[in-house]
Design a protein around this motif. Structure first.
Motif, PDB file in Angstrom:
ATOM      1  N   GLY A 237       0.815  -1.216   0.000  1.00 41.09           N
ATOM      2  CA  GLY A 237       0.000   0.000   0.000  1.00 41.09           C
ATOM      3  C   GLY A 237       0.843   1.258   0.000  1.00 41.09           C
ATOM      4  O   GLY A 237       0.518   2.244  -0.674  1.00 41.09           O
ATOM      5  N   LEU A 238       1.944   1.224   0.751  1.00 40.20           N
ATOM      6  CA  LEU A 238       2.843   2.373   0.779  1.00 40.20           C
ATOM      7  C   LEU A 238       3.464   2.597  -0.595  1.00 40.20           C
ATOM      8  O   LEU A 238       3.585   3.744  -1.055  1.00 40.20           O
ATOM      9  N   GLY A 239       3.836   1.511  -1.248  1.00 45.21           N
ATOM     10  CA  GLY A 239       4.420   1.632  -2.581  1.00 45.21           C
ATOM     11  C   GLY A 239       3.453   2.255  -3.574  1.00 45.21           C
ATOM     12  O   GLY A 239       3.827   3.137  -4.360  1.00 45.21           O
ATOM     13  N   VAL A 240       2.201   1.811  -3.532  1.00 44.23           N
ATOM     14  CA  VAL A 240       1.184   2.370  -4.431  1.00 44.23           C
ATOM     15  C   VAL A 240       0.963   3.850  -4.132  1.00 44.23           C
ATOM     16  O   VAL A 240       0.854   4.682  -5.046  1.00 44.23           O
ATOM     17  N   PHE A 241       0.913   4.190  -2.847  1.00 49.19           N
ATOM     18  CA  PHE A 241       0.712   5.592  -2.457  1.00 49.19           C
ATOM     19  C   PHE A 241       1.842   6.475  -2.976  1.00 49.19           C
ATOM     20  O   PHE A 241       1.602   7.568  -3.511  1.00 49.19           O
TER      21      PHE A 241
ATOM     22  N   ASN B 148       7.173  19.457 -12.093  1.00 47.24           N
ATOM     23  CA  ASN B 148       8.507  19.355 -11.504  1.00 47.24           C
ATOM     24  C   ASN B 148       8.448  19.410  -9.976  1.00 47.24           C
ATOM     25  O   ASN B 148       9.135  18.647  -9.284  1.00 47.24           O
ATOM     26  N   ILE B 149       7.616  20.309  -9.454  1.00 51.08           N
ATOM     27  CA  ILE B 149       7.466  20.422  -7.999  1.00 51.08           C
ATOM     28  C   ILE B 149       6.793  19.173  -7.438  1.00 51.08           C
ATOM     29  O   ILE B 149       7.193  18.644  -6.393  1.00 51.08           O
ATOM     30  N   ALA B 150       5.756  18.689  -8.132  1.00 54.98           N
ATOM     31  CA  ALA B 150       5.041  17.500  -7.661  1.00 54.98           C
ATOM     32  C   ALA B 150       5.962  16.282  -7.624  1.00 54.98           C
ATOM     33  O   ALA B 150       5.938  15.490  -6.670  1.00 54.98           O
ATOM     34  N   LEU B 151       6.786  16.127  -8.640  1.00 56.69           N
ATOM     35  CA  LEU B 151       7.722  15.001  -8.664  1.00 56.69           C
ATOM     36  C   LEU B 151       8.793  15.152  -7.584  1.00 56.69           C
ATOM     37  O   LEU B 151       9.220  14.158  -6.976  1.00 56.69           O
ATOM     38  N   LEU B 152       9.215  16.388  -7.340  1.00 54.04           N
ATOM     39  CA  LEU B 152      10.193  16.622  -6.274  1.00 54.04           C
ATOM     40  C   LEU B 152       9.597  16.274  -4.914  1.00 54.04           C
ATOM     41  O   LEU B 152      10.249  15.626  -4.081  1.00 54.04           O
ATOM     42  N   ILE B 153       8.350  16.687  -4.687  1.00 63.66           N
ATOM     43  CA  ILE B 153       7.672  16.342  -3.435  1.00 63.66           C
ATOM     44  C   ILE B 153       7.559  14.828  -3.299  1.00 63.66           C
ATOM     45  O   ILE B 153       7.805  14.254  -2.230  1.00 63.66           O
ATOM     46  N   GLY B 154       7.182  14.165  -4.398  1.00 65.20           N
ATOM     47  CA  GLY B 154       7.073  12.707  -4.374  1.00 65.20           C
ATOM     48  C   GLY B 154       8.392  12.035  -4.041  1.00 65.20           C
ATOM     49  O   GLY B 154       8.435  11.064  -3.274  1.00 65.20           O
ATOM     50  N   ALA B 155       9.488  12.560  -4.597  1.00 64.07           N
ATOM     51  CA  ALA B 155      10.805  11.979  -4.332  1.00 64.07           C
ATOM     52  C   ALA B 155      11.208  12.160  -2.871  1.00 64.07           C
ATOM     53  O   ALA B 155      11.735  11.232  -2.235  1.00 64.07           O
TER      54      ALA B 155
ATOM     55  N   TYR C 267      11.656   9.138  -0.149  1.00 67.47           N
ATOM     56  CA  TYR C 267      12.918   8.920   0.570  1.00 67.47           C
ATOM     57  C   TYR C 267      12.687   8.860   2.078  1.00 67.47           C
ATOM     58  O   TYR C 267      13.211   7.969   2.768  1.00 67.47           O
ATOM     59  N   LEU C 268      11.884   9.791   2.590  1.00 69.09           N
ATOM     60  CA  LEU C 268      11.627   9.820   4.028  1.00 69.09           C
ATOM     61  C   LEU C 268      10.849   8.582   4.483  1.00 69.09           C
ATOM     62  O   LEU C 268      11.118   8.019   5.549  1.00 69.09           O
ATOM     63  N   ALA C 269       9.885   8.156   3.654  1.00 72.17           N
ATOM     64  CA  ALA C 269       9.060   7.006   4.034  1.00 72.17           C
ATOM     65  C   ALA C 269       9.833   5.691   3.952  1.00 72.17           C
ATOM     66  O   ALA C 269       9.602   4.773   4.744  1.00 72.17           O
ATOM     67  N   LEU C 270      10.750   5.612   3.006  1.00 75.94           N
ATOM     68  CA  LEU C 270      11.478   4.359   2.789  1.00 75.94           C
ATOM     69  C   LEU C 270      12.858   4.343   3.434  1.00 75.94           C
ATOM     70  O   LEU C 270      13.565   3.336   3.344  1.00 75.94           O
ATOM     71  N   ARG C 271      13.238   5.453   4.068  1.00 80.06           N
ATOM     72  CA  ARG C 271      14.584   5.533   4.646  1.00 80.06           C
ATOM     73  C   ARG C 271      14.888   4.399   5.619  1.00 80.06           C
ATOM     74  O   ARG C 271      15.995   3.855   5.598  1.00 80.06           O
ATOM     75  N   PRO C 272      13.933   3.986   6.468  1.00 83.13           N
ATOM     76  CA  PRO C 272      14.252   2.880   7.387  1.00 83.13           C
ATOM     77  C   PRO C 272      14.550   1.561   6.678  1.00 83.13           C
ATOM     78  O   PRO C 272      15.161   0.667   7.265  1.00 83.13           O
TER      79      PRO C 272
END
Length: 296
Positions: free
Chosen positions: A71-75, A111-118, A122-127
């Motif tokens: 679910g996190l991946g899809v989000f 560009n901003i939307a993709l930057l926010i997504g990136a 990163y923050l969600a998957l950092r662990p």
């Protein structure tokens, strides 16, 4: 990167580009994937040989503890798309020049939307990521570098072609056509050029970038023709004839354990059917350019 390059080069609203792109691709996938794939799957060579090729695969259940959820991946995948769509919708509703209008116009930029997504990804998957931030950035830069080169080279090639006057010649040819007739011809020509470039050199990205660079100045002089539909026609042409000069051809061949004949039947012909189906849908949509939202 190809479709985004097309949208950027042709000045297309990315939200409407996504909406109509999803609609067209779903129908094309049903025709080429479900219908044609179903017919192909009933052939004896696919029912027997293909299924038996995977007998040696280890089907034991792997431990997924500590891995990110599906679910996190899809989000994370859909987050930039949602931001872009919200930005487009809200800027149509809010009064121009207000703080909220400017805010959502800014956030809704691709560009901003993709930057926010990136950043969120990163923050969600950092662990779950073992590599350091520097290693991640280095790896991403190595993968993105060739894309930048291809995009730049394709744009330059398109500019050189336009310098020959092909755009002006095409405009003069279509000037006496009706709006619907000119739109249909442009869709077919854009699709065909993208298809030819894809077949000739194998790279979808090069085909899309080059074709969009050719048609961007043409569309600037034809306000009654939808850039969204022409852009999607270019993308549809890019998924067509995939030959052995395409790296994707061999990815399908090796990982699916297909023979050369099976790869052509499934990947090449299937992709071409998908592209033709998408073109047919786009031609139908072009007849409603003044009716459907977002096409002009």
């Amino acid at each position: 990167p190809g479709p985004l390059a097309v949208a950027g080069a042709m000045g297309i609203n990315i939200a409407w580009f996504l909406v109509y792109g999803i609609f067209v691709s779903l129908i094309a996938s049903l025709v080429a994937g479900v219908l044609y794939g179903g017919i192909l799957g009933r052939k004896k060579e696919y029912v027997n040989d293909f299924a038996n090729d995977f007998d040696d695969i280890d089907e034991s259940v792997q431990d997924t503890a500590g891995m990110p959820s599906g679910g996190l991946g899809v989000f994370l995948i859909f987050l930039p798309i949602i931001i872009i769509l919200l930005g487009t919708i809200l800027t149509q509703v809010l009064e121009g020049g207000t703080f909220l209008y400017n805010l959502f116009a800014f956030l809704g930029d691709k560009n901003i939307a993709l930057l926010i997504g990136a950043v969120v990804a990163y923050l969600a998957l950092r662990p779950h990521i073992k590599e350091s931030f520097e290693d991640i950035i280095t790896d991403a830069a190595q993968q993105a570098g060739p894309i930048f080169l291809i995009t730049g080279a394709g744009g330059a090639f398109g500019a050189i072609i336009n310098a020959t006057g092909i755009g002006a010649a095409l405009q003069e040819t279509l000037i006496n056509w009706t709006t619907a007739g000119a739109a249909i011809i442009l869709l077919i020509v854009a699709w065909a050029i993208s298809q030819i470039l894809r077949a000739a050199q194998g790279s979808t990205t090069v085909a899309l970038v080059t074709t969009s660079a050719i048609f961007a100045p043409i569309l600037s002089g034809m306000s009654a023709v939808s850039p969204v539909l022409v852009g999607l026609a270019i993308c549809a042409g890019g998924i067509g004839i995939s030959l052995p000069n395409d790296s994707g051809f061999w990815v399908v061949n090796r990982f699916s354990k297909f023979s050369l004949k099976q790869t052509i039947q499934s990947w090449t012909i299937g992709g071409t059917i998908s592209g033709l189906t998408a073109l047919a849908i786009l031609i139908i949509l072009s007849l409603f350019t003044g009716v459907l939202p977002g096409l002009l």
